[in-house]
Design an enzyme around this catalytic site. Sequence first.
Site, short mmCIF file in Angstrom:
data_model
loop_
_atom_site.label_atom_id
_atom_site.label_comp_id
_atom_site.label_asym_id
_atom_site.label_seq_id
_atom_site.Cartn_x
_atom_site.Cartn_y
_atom_site.Cartn_z
N VAL A 126 0.84 -1.20 0.00
CA VAL A 126 0.00 0.00 0.00
C VAL A 126 0.87 1.26 0.00
CG1 VAL A 126 -1.74 1.30 1.31
CG2 VAL A 126 -1.97 -1.18 1.02
N ALA A 134 1.94 1.69 -3.54
CA ALA A 134 0.81 2.16 -4.35
C ALA A 134 0.51 3.63 -4.10
CB ALA A 134 -0.43 1.30 -4.07
N GLU A 135 0.43 4.02 -2.83
CA GLU A 135 0.10 5.42 -2.52
C GLU A 135 1.23 6.35 -2.93
OE1 GLU A 135 -2.14 8.25 0.59
OE2 GLU A 135 -2.01 6.11 1.02
N THR A 136 2.46 5.91 -2.80
CA THR A 136 3.61 6.71 -3.22
C THR A 136 3.51 7.01 -4.72
OG1 THR A 136 5.02 5.83 -1.48
CG2 THR A 136 6.12 6.68 -3.46
#
Length: 142
Positions: free
Chosen positions: A60, A63-65
């Site tokens: 996650v 992904a968020e990065t």
Amino acid sequence: MSIWKREFSLASLNATSKQTLIEHLGILYTAFDDCSLSATMPVDQRTHQPLGMLHGGASVVLAETLGSLAANLTVDTDKYCVGLDINANHIRAIREGTVTGCATPIHIGATTQVWQIEIKDERQRLICTSRLTMAVMTNKKK
């Protein structure tokens, strides 16, 4: 036609990671084209959960990065993007090697953006798929 509204290079993107969680986890931006941004992350002691597999939270973070940075690169300099929601489906376990995430836009709007991030192993098997919703904000005048 490129979606990017800001000038950048892989070197400049990687420089923004210094002394952050991104650097600590070994995430490196590795590629971009007109409509996607990619990065790698090692699967090792930094990203393992106690059973020796890639921690879902590390996926996650990757992904968020990717989605957050990509979103910010698609808005004018008087705007910025912040995360509203992220979800992730963990498809396959991995114990070692490197994973690569690739963020592509589903929707780039005036007030929200939605990004799809697929994380794959070195054999191109899907490890995690994630969807990130971003809010587009306007810088406040000083």
